[in-house]
Scaffold this active site. Sequence first.
Site, PDB file in Angstrom:
ATOM      1  N   GLY A 249      -2.826 -11.169  -0.317  1.00 28.33           N
ATOM      2  CA  GLY A 249      -3.593 -12.295   0.195  1.00 28.33           C
ATOM      3  C   GLY A 249      -3.640 -13.483  -0.734  1.00 28.33           C
ATOM      4  O   GLY A 249      -3.927 -14.608  -0.301  1.00 28.33           O
ATOM      5  N   LYS A 270      -0.370 -14.594  -9.154  1.00 30.33           N
ATOM      6  CA  LYS A 270      -1.616 -14.221  -8.482  1.00 30.33           C
ATOM      7  C   LYS A 270      -2.569 -15.410  -8.483  1.00 30.33           C
ATOM      8  O   LYS A 270      -2.938 -15.915  -9.542  1.00 30.33           O
ATOM      9  CB  LYS A 270      -2.264 -13.026  -9.171  1.00 30.33           C
ATOM     10  CG  LYS A 270      -3.503 -12.516  -8.448  1.00 30.33           C
ATOM     11  CD  LYS A 270      -4.008 -11.227  -9.068  1.00 30.33           C
ATOM     12  CE  LYS A 270      -5.233 -10.708  -8.324  1.00 30.33           C
ATOM     13  NZ  LYS A 270      -5.713  -9.421  -8.880  1.00 30.33           N
ATOM     14  N   ASP A 282      -9.156 -17.948   0.532  1.00 30.22           N
ATOM     15  CA  ASP A 282      -8.409 -19.178   0.234  1.00 30.22           C
ATOM     16  C   ASP A 282      -7.115 -18.939  -0.529  1.00 30.22           C
ATOM     17  O   ASP A 282      -6.354 -19.866  -0.792  1.00 30.22           O
ATOM     18  CB  ASP A 282      -9.292 -20.171  -0.535  1.00 30.22           C
ATOM     19  CG  ASP A 282      -9.875 -19.581  -1.817  1.00 30.22           C
ATOM     20  OD1 ASP A 282      -9.335 -18.561  -2.317  1.00 30.22           O
ATOM     21  OD2 ASP A 282     -10.870 -20.132  -2.320  1.00 30.22           O
ATOM     22  N   GLY A 283      -6.839 -17.675  -0.914  1.00 30.25           N
ATOM     23  CA  GLY A 283      -5.594 -17.363  -1.615  1.00 30.25           C
ATOM     24  C   GLY A 283      -5.583 -17.792  -3.068  1.00 30.25           C
ATOM     25  O   GLY A 283      -4.531 -17.739  -3.725  1.00 30.25           O
ATOM     26  N   ARG A 340       1.956 -11.910 -13.071  1.00 28.88           N
ATOM     27  CA  ARG A 340       2.005 -10.464 -13.281  1.00 28.88           C
ATOM     28  C   ARG A 340       3.463  -9.992 -13.268  1.00 28.88           C
ATOM     29  O   ARG A 340       4.309 -10.563 -12.565  1.00 28.88           O
ATOM     30  CB  ARG A 340       1.214  -9.737 -12.197  1.00 28.88           C
ATOM     31  CG  ARG A 340      -0.209 -10.233 -12.067  1.00 28.88           C
ATOM     32  CD  ARG A 340      -1.093  -9.243 -11.352  1.00 28.88           C
ATOM     33  NE  ARG A 340      -0.698  -8.981  -9.980  1.00 28.88           N
ATOM     34  CZ  ARG A 340      -1.415  -8.203  -9.149  1.00 28.88           C
ATOM     35  NH1 ARG A 340      -2.521  -7.631  -9.576  1.00 28.88           N
ATOM     36  NH2 ARG A 340      -1.020  -8.007  -7.905  1.00 28.88           N
ATOM     37  N   ARG A 347       2.797  -0.053  -3.307  1.00 32.57           N
ATOM     38  CA  ARG A 347       1.567   0.723  -3.373  1.00 32.57           C
ATOM     39  C   ARG A 347       1.570   1.815  -2.310  1.00 32.57           C
ATOM     40  O   ARG A 347       2.413   1.814  -1.410  1.00 32.57           O
ATOM     41  CB  ARG A 347       0.365  -0.202  -3.100  1.00 32.57           C
ATOM     42  CG  ARG A 347       0.310  -1.425  -3.992  1.00 32.57           C
ATOM     43  CD  ARG A 347       0.089  -2.686  -3.140  1.00 32.57           C
ATOM     44  NE  ARG A 347       0.181  -3.895  -3.965  1.00 32.57           N
ATOM     45  CZ  ARG A 347      -0.803  -4.352  -4.711  1.00 32.57           C
ATOM     46  NH1 ARG A 347      -1.956  -3.715  -4.733  1.00 32.57           N
ATOM     47  NH2 ARG A 347      -0.650  -5.438  -5.443  1.00 32.57           N
ATOM     48  N   ASP A 439      -4.729   0.847  -1.429  1.00 34.90           N
ATOM     49  CA  ASP A 439      -3.878  -0.325  -1.618  1.00 34.90           C
ATOM     50  C   ASP A 439      -3.824  -0.756  -3.074  1.00 34.90           C
ATOM     51  O   ASP A 439      -3.062  -1.657  -3.436  1.00 34.90           O
ATOM     52  CB  ASP A 439      -4.352  -1.489  -0.745  1.00 34.90           C
ATOM     53  CG  ASP A 439      -5.805  -1.854  -0.990  1.00 34.90           C
ATOM     54  OD1 ASP A 439      -6.680  -1.014  -0.737  1.00 34.90           O
ATOM     55  OD2 ASP A 439      -6.079  -2.984  -1.444  1.00 34.90           O
ATOM     56  N   ASN A 440      -4.617  -0.105  -3.922  1.00 29.77           N
ATOM     57  CA  ASN A 440      -4.596  -0.384  -5.354  1.00 29.77           C
ATOM     58  C   ASN A 440      -3.982   0.762  -6.152  1.00 29.77           C
ATOM     59  O   ASN A 440      -4.243   0.905  -7.344  1.00 29.77           O
ATOM     60  CB  ASN A 440      -6.015  -0.653  -5.873  1.00 29.77           C
ATOM     61  CG  ASN A 440      -6.614  -1.928  -5.306  1.00 29.77           C
ATOM     62  OD1 ASN A 440      -5.886  -2.816  -4.883  1.00 29.77           O
ATOM     63  ND2 ASN A 440      -7.927  -2.012  -5.278  1.00 29.77           N
TER      64      ASN A 440
END
Length: 687
Positions: A249, A270, A282-283, A340, A347, A439-440
């Site tokens: 996102g 990121k 808002d990303g 990153r 994932r 998802d992590n």
Amino acid sequence: MLLSHISQFKPFSLSSLSPFPISSIPFFTSSSLSSTAFRVPTSSSSSSSKSLFRFCPFHSLKSRPCHPPLLPPPPPSSAFSFACHVSTRGFPMDSPPSPDLAESAVDSVARDLKNQSLDDDKVEEEGPTLLNNNNNNDKKKKKKSLEDLCWDHSFVTALPGDSRTDSIPREVLHACYTKVLPSAEVENPQLVAWSESVAELLELDPQEFERPDFPLLFSGAEPLAGALPYAQCYGGHQFGMWAGQLGDGRAITLGEIINSKSERWELQLKGAGKTPYSRFADGLAVLRSSIREFLCSEAMHSLGIPTTRALCLVTTGKNVPRDMFYDGNPKDEPGAIVCRVSQSFLRFGSYQIHAFRGKEDFGIVRALADYAIKHHFPHIENMSRSESLSFDTGNEDHSVVDLTSNKYAAWTVEIAERTASLVARWQGVGFTHGVLNTDNMSILGLTIDYGPFGFLDAFDPSYTPNTTDLPGRRYCFANQPDIGLWNIAQFASTLSSAELINEKEANYAMERYGTKFMDEYQAIMTKKLGLPKYNKQLISRLLNNLAVDKVDYTNFFRLLSNIKADPSIPEEELLVPLKAVLLDIGKERKEAWISWVTVYTEELAASGISDEERKASMDAVNPKYVLRNYLCQSAIDAAESGDFGEVRRVLKLMERPYDEQPGMEKYARLPPAWAYRPGVRMLSCSS
């Protein structure tokens, strides 16, 4: 079927005084730890299975549900192989563990795979120590400019993508990614800090960080030559509930860099702007959270814990509104973007989303699995059928799990073991991730997505750094081992649904998680105490004492190496080496500690290891410095005022966490009173 109802487990409740309930998942018994034939219960017999919690010393802490602490962080330069893994040039762990850890898993599948000639290539391992040892050789290599980087885009060329390229939030079907450009607004961006060791991985010339356009390139304001940006599609379970489509996102991957060792490194920005997966957000990212992720990525690597990395951190020069406490009072904060770096950002949720959507997308699950095996687990692709990799399930039908007859089963087992090894290391250094949603969870066994993380200060097994995790404390320190198993169950269920593995293979992967975790946990704790062999009773009593007296976890183990192996030391002097951490204890508690130290001293004396040798080995696995949340906050406060010096000092300090570093002792102190204010010791998910 067993796997079909795993997703309905309820999270652990602190008031129940019991571990996270994974009682329906097939697991191991005490005797199976040393057995080469694993009994994998069927769904009808699984109800009697035990939780991981049952097999760790924390089980005795009735008022504090806890889990085992971890193995000593291994020297980054040491050779290592995971179970079901023979290292090749594509080694996906950037912080390989020590040989002793591999040796601890006596019955691991790795031992069998090692005996096969799966691949003649040797591991090109990376880590701080290795970089230092090879410093002269590295200097001889030609460093690259940004324009010289060798880009590859295997992910977008091998897998199906979104037909649209806009960033309008929407459900993206039948696709693994969406091509999208960074769109964060930028005004005079500045470079806050960069990691020398990550630049070494990419063979990037340090002078590149001095380029005037560097902040523009790594804020996404200007395109990086050779990049092909995209956002990944994935789903996941959040706090135990299926959340549907999630995805990148606010993270945009630029592509993959191939270095001279043929290592593949993905670069990702990121906070670079909206994507179709941003939903109502808002990303963007703020300086506060970006500093935390940047510093912790590098600190964990230096501790010897597998992790995604961080190349650099830049400010955007624009403010971003954030309601940090969800109290209806948002405030503007400085915007920032962290670059990153990881060999892959795949994932568990990358596979879950497509399996969840049904048979029409099962082919995508298989394609993603094939992609991961080809690029990150090539040794599995090269396996040959072998009886040594066939395991009796112990069922009446005498069925076996043959890991060489199904590469997806071997792959699942390796992911389970890597995850177990990772969680064991977290427990060893007292690290709490805070948001262990599926998802992590990295398929490479890396620590990924640094949100409201925290290192233990006062030892509290129920500690969670995530305010969103209250009051259930699903993701507290004590629960991490069982949550890891729960997440593996979801991943195995995904692959089973997509018909890549069967139920027996899925159950076997979960068995291996448990065995691997306990093997590594015991080895870690043994080394942390400087013992020649694991002593469950001694460690159980120690953890109970630490919890009762809320002793600082990091400082206690660092000072423990000062205990002398001399049973003749007078009782009144036994606690002198620990006086800096045993604060405000009464007579009764003092007696409890004297009793424990007396037994501990006797164990040390019986080992025959000299005090000097033991201290050196213990100091090598018990860090003096960890990235406590108040250290992050001090760096954040200074940076928000325009002073990036503290971020750089903390980064440098955390590169050598096991060294004394004279003059830096203040960074090992207990948290000051202000560190307990909201937003420092505990944060929200979006912080």
